[in-house]
Design a protein around this motif. Sequence first.
Motif, PDB file in Angstrom:
ATOM      1  N   VAL A   1       0.852  -1.188   0.000  1.00  0.00           N
ATOM      2  CA  VAL A   1       0.000   0.000   0.000  1.00  0.00           C
ATOM      3  C   VAL A   1       0.887   1.237   0.000  1.00  0.00           C
ATOM      4  CG1 VAL A   1      -1.735   1.300   1.260  1.00  0.00           C
ATOM      5  CG2 VAL A   1      -1.815  -1.193   1.244  1.00  0.00           C
ATOM      6  N   GLN A   2       0.606   2.106  -0.938  1.00  0.00           N
ATOM      7  CA  GLN A   2       1.352   3.371  -0.994  1.00  0.00           C
ATOM      8  C   GLN A   2       0.363   4.512  -0.876  1.00  0.00           C
ATOM      9  OE1 GLN A   2       1.942   1.055  -3.807  1.00  0.00           O
ATOM     10  NE2 GLN A   2       3.338   0.112  -2.347  1.00  0.00           N
ATOM     11  N   LEU A   3       0.735   5.471  -0.069  1.00  0.00           N
ATOM     12  CA  LEU A   3      -0.108   6.640   0.157  1.00  0.00           C
ATOM     13  C   LEU A   3       0.686   7.889  -0.155  1.00  0.00           C
ATOM     14  CD1 LEU A   3      -1.559   5.592   3.617  1.00  0.00           C
ATOM     15  CD2 LEU A   3      -2.697   5.359   1.419  1.00  0.00           C
ATOM     16  N   GLN A   4       0.041   8.819  -0.810  1.00  0.00           N
ATOM     17  CA  GLN A   4       0.711  10.074  -1.137  1.00  0.00           C
ATOM     18  C   GLN A   4      -0.199  11.236  -0.798  1.00  0.00           C
ATOM     19  OE1 GLN A   4       2.406  10.235  -5.038  1.00  0.00           O
ATOM     20  NE2 GLN A   4       3.276  12.251  -4.759  1.00  0.00           N
ATOM     21  N   ALA A   5       0.234  12.047   0.135  1.00  0.00           N
ATOM     22  CA  ALA A   5      -0.544  13.211   0.553  1.00  0.00           C
ATOM     23  C   ALA A   5      -0.048  14.456  -0.159  1.00  0.00           C
ATOM     24  CB  ALA A   5      -0.429  13.390   2.055  1.00  0.00           C
ATOM     25  N   CYS A   6      -0.973  15.317  -0.488  1.00  0.00           N
ATOM     26  CA  CYS A   6      -0.605  16.590  -1.094  1.00  0.00           C
ATOM     27  C   CYS A   6      -1.705  17.609  -0.819  1.00  0.00           C
ATOM     28  CB  CYS A   6      -0.378  16.440  -2.585  1.00  0.00           C
ATOM     29  SG  CYS A   6      -1.828  15.955  -3.521  1.00  0.00           S
ATOM     30  N   GLY A   7      -1.424  18.850  -1.185  1.00  0.00           N
ATOM     31  CA  GLY A   7      -2.429  19.888  -1.046  1.00  0.00           C
ATOM     32  C   GLY A   7      -2.138  20.906   0.038  1.00  0.00           C
ATOM     33  N   GLY A   8      -1.067  20.697   0.768  1.00  0.00           N
ATOM     34  CA  GLY A   8      -0.727  21.640   1.821  1.00  0.00           C
ATOM     35  C   GLY A   8      -0.270  22.975   1.250  1.00  0.00           C
ATOM     36  N   GLY A   9      -0.111  23.933   2.135  1.00  0.00           N
ATOM     37  CA  GLY A   9       0.332  25.242   1.700  1.00  0.00           C
ATOM     38  C   GLY A   9       0.183  26.266   2.796  1.00  0.00           C
ATOM     39  N   LEU A  10       0.315  27.520   2.407  1.00  0.00           N
ATOM     40  CA  LEU A  10       0.181  28.643   3.334  1.00  0.00           C
ATOM     41  C   LEU A  10      -1.183  29.277   3.129  1.00  0.00           C
ATOM     42  CD1 LEU A  10       1.385  30.695   5.346  1.00  0.00           C
ATOM     43  CD2 LEU A  10       2.306  31.924   3.353  1.00  0.00           C
ATOM     44  N   ALA A  13      -5.581  32.666   8.412  1.00  0.00           N
ATOM     45  CA  ALA A  13      -6.583  32.210   9.374  1.00  0.00           C
ATOM     46  C   ALA A  13      -7.985  32.487   8.843  1.00  0.00           C
ATOM     47  CB  ALA A  13      -6.383  32.908  10.714  1.00  0.00           C
ATOM     48  N   ARG A  14      -8.863  31.564   9.142  1.00  0.00           N
ATOM     49  CA  ARG A  14     -10.256  31.567   8.677  1.00  0.00           C
ATOM     50  C   ARG A  14     -10.388  31.131   7.218  1.00  0.00           C
ATOM     51  NH1 ARG A  14      -9.435  35.758  11.762  1.00  0.00           N
ATOM     52  NH2 ARG A  14      -9.096  37.194  10.004  1.00  0.00           N
ATOM     53  N   GLY A  15      -9.271  30.797   6.605  1.00  0.00           N
ATOM     54  CA  GLY A  15      -9.292  30.323   5.226  1.00  0.00           C
ATOM     55  C   GLY A  15      -9.541  28.832   5.139  1.00  0.00           C
ATOM     56  N   SER A  16      -9.469  28.320   3.903  1.00  0.00           N
ATOM     57  CA  SER A  16      -9.744  26.910   3.643  1.00  0.00           C
ATOM     58  C   SER A  16      -8.627  26.287   2.826  1.00  0.00           C
ATOM     59  CB  SER A  16     -11.070  26.761   2.888  1.00  0.00           C
ATOM     60  OG  SER A  16     -12.150  27.246   3.643  1.00  0.00           O
ATOM     61  N   LEU A  17      -8.535  24.979   2.941  1.00  0.00           N
ATOM     62  CA  LEU A  17      -7.541  24.216   2.200  1.00  0.00           C
ATOM     63  C   LEU A  17      -8.057  22.785   2.079  1.00  0.00           C
ATOM     64  CD1 LEU A  17      -4.742  25.206   1.164  1.00  0.00           C
ATOM     65  CD2 LEU A  17      -3.733  24.167   3.181  1.00  0.00           C
ATOM     66  N   ARG A  18      -7.753  22.133   0.979  1.00  0.00           N
ATOM     67  CA  ARG A  18      -8.153  20.739   0.816  1.00  0.00           C
ATOM     68  C   ARG A  18      -6.917  19.878   0.589  1.00  0.00           C
ATOM     69  NH1 ARG A  18     -11.917  18.007  -3.871  1.00  0.00           N
ATOM     70  NH2 ARG A  18      -9.981  18.292  -5.053  1.00  0.00           N
ATOM     71  N   LEU A  19      -6.773  18.898   1.453  1.00  0.00           N
ATOM     72  CA  LEU A  19      -5.696  17.928   1.319  1.00  0.00           C
ATOM     73  C   LEU A  19      -6.212  16.686   0.605  1.00  0.00           C
ATOM     74  CD1 LEU A  19      -4.086  18.105   4.877  1.00  0.00           C
ATOM     75  CD2 LEU A  19      -3.661  19.555   2.879  1.00  0.00           C
ATOM     76  N   SER A  20      -5.321  16.050  -0.140  1.00  0.00           N
ATOM     77  CA  SER A  20      -5.651  14.816  -0.837  1.00  0.00           C
ATOM     78  C   SER A  20      -4.688  13.719  -0.416  1.00  0.00           C
ATOM     79  CB  SER A  20      -5.554  15.000  -2.354  1.00  0.00           C
ATOM     80  OG  SER A  20      -6.416  16.006  -2.801  1.00  0.00           O
ATOM     81  N   CYS A  21      -5.216  12.505  -0.343  1.00  0.00           N
ATOM     82  CA  CYS A  21      -4.392  11.334  -0.059  1.00  0.00           C
ATOM     83  C   CYS A  21      -4.699  10.304  -1.137  1.00  0.00           C
ATOM     84  CB  CYS A  21      -4.694  10.780   1.320  1.00  0.00           C
ATOM     85  SG  CYS A  21      -3.788   9.263   1.714  1.00  0.00           S
ATOM     86  N   ALA A  22      -3.766  10.110  -2.044  1.00  0.00           N
ATOM     87  CA  ALA A  22      -3.947   9.148  -3.132  1.00  0.00           C
ATOM     88  C   ALA A  22      -3.368   7.809  -2.707  1.00  0.00           C
ATOM     89  CB  ALA A  22      -3.257   9.657  -4.389  1.00  0.00           C
ATOM     90  N   ALA A  23      -4.163   6.771  -2.876  1.00  0.00           N
ATOM     91  CA  ALA A  23      -3.759   5.442  -2.446  1.00  0.00           C
ATOM     92  C   ALA A  23      -3.559   4.527  -3.649  1.00  0.00           C
ATOM     93  CB  ALA A  23      -4.812   4.852  -1.515  1.00  0.00           C
ATOM     94  N   SER A  24      -2.593   3.651  -3.545  1.00  0.00           N
ATOM     95  CA  SER A  24      -2.353   2.675  -4.602  1.00  0.00           C
ATOM     96  C   SER A  24      -1.857   1.380  -3.976  1.00  0.00           C
ATOM     97  CB  SER A  24      -1.329   3.214  -5.605  1.00  0.00           C
ATOM     98  OG  SER A  24      -0.090   3.460  -4.969  1.00  0.00           O
ATOM     99  N   GLY A  25      -1.943   0.313  -4.748  1.00  0.00           N
ATOM    100  CA  GLY A  25      -1.493  -0.973  -4.230  1.00  0.00           C
ATOM    101  C   GLY A  25      -2.658  -1.929  -4.083  1.00  0.00           C
ATOM    102  N   ARG A  26      -2.935  -2.348  -2.862  1.00  0.00           N
ATOM    103  CA  ARG A  26      -3.995  -3.325  -2.628  1.00  0.00           C
ATOM    104  C   ARG A  26      -5.372  -2.669  -2.693  1.00  0.00           C
ATOM    105  NH1 ARG A  26      -1.469  -5.990   2.870  1.00  0.00           N
ATOM    106  NH2 ARG A  26       0.597  -6.455   2.036  1.00  0.00           N
ATOM    107  N   THR A  27      -6.398  -3.511  -2.658  1.00  0.00           N
ATOM    108  CA  THR A  27      -7.760  -2.969  -2.556  1.00  0.00           C
ATOM    109  C   THR A  27      -7.988  -2.463  -1.148  1.00  0.00           C
ATOM    110  OG1 THR A  27      -8.580  -5.161  -2.003  1.00  0.00           O
ATOM    111  CG2 THR A  27      -8.631  -4.531  -4.319  1.00  0.00           C
ATOM    112  N   PHE A  28      -8.922  -1.551  -1.015  1.00  0.00           N
ATOM    113  CA  PHE A  28      -9.013  -0.831   0.239  1.00  0.00           C
ATOM    114  C   PHE A  28     -10.389  -0.854   0.888  1.00  0.00           C
ATOM    115  CE2 PHE A  28      -5.987   1.221  -2.616  1.00  0.00           C
ATOM    116  CZ  PHE A  28      -4.840   1.093  -1.872  1.00  0.00           C
ATOM    117  N   SER A  29     -11.307  -1.678   0.444  1.00  0.00           N
ATOM    118  CA  SER A  29     -12.698  -1.550   0.884  1.00  0.00           C
ATOM    119  C   SER A  29     -12.852  -1.608   2.394  1.00  0.00           C
ATOM    120  CB  SER A  29     -13.565  -2.622   0.228  1.00  0.00           C
ATOM    121  OG  SER A  29     -13.116  -3.906   0.613  1.00  0.00           O
TER     122      SER A  29
END
Length: 127
Positions: A1-10, A13-29
């Motif tokens: 299983v490989q996980l890759q997080a991205c989407g961080g930044g500066l 305050a009171r703002g918004s941000l969306r992080l993503s975690c992309a998964a690969s490898g085995r099934t994940f149900s």
Amino acid sequence: VQLQACGGGLVQARGSLRLSCAASGRTFSTYIIGWFRQAPGKEREFVAAIKWSGGRLAYADSVKGRFTISTVNAKNTVYLQMSSLKTEDTAVYYCAADEGYARTGVIYTTATQYDYWGQGTQVTVSS
């Protein structure tokens, strides 16, 4: 299983941000995908988690009502939508997978219970 997080930044305050975690490898149900964060000098702490196939999720009290975790199975991706950000949300954010949920039925909030980790993505919230 490989996980890759991205989407961080500066972000302000009171703002918004969306992080993503992309998964690969085995099934994940039956996996639990969790988000953790670690600020300088502090221990890694639980933020949110979701069952990959949906139906169960959990949040830390500190982010309830501000953060939303979701999955898009077709994209093998878990998102963490962060709103109303505070300076204390500043940290490196990690996504992780717990493959034991099918056996335990428990969404763990302890980092040591997770089996696979992605690299972190820095989130900095300025005042």
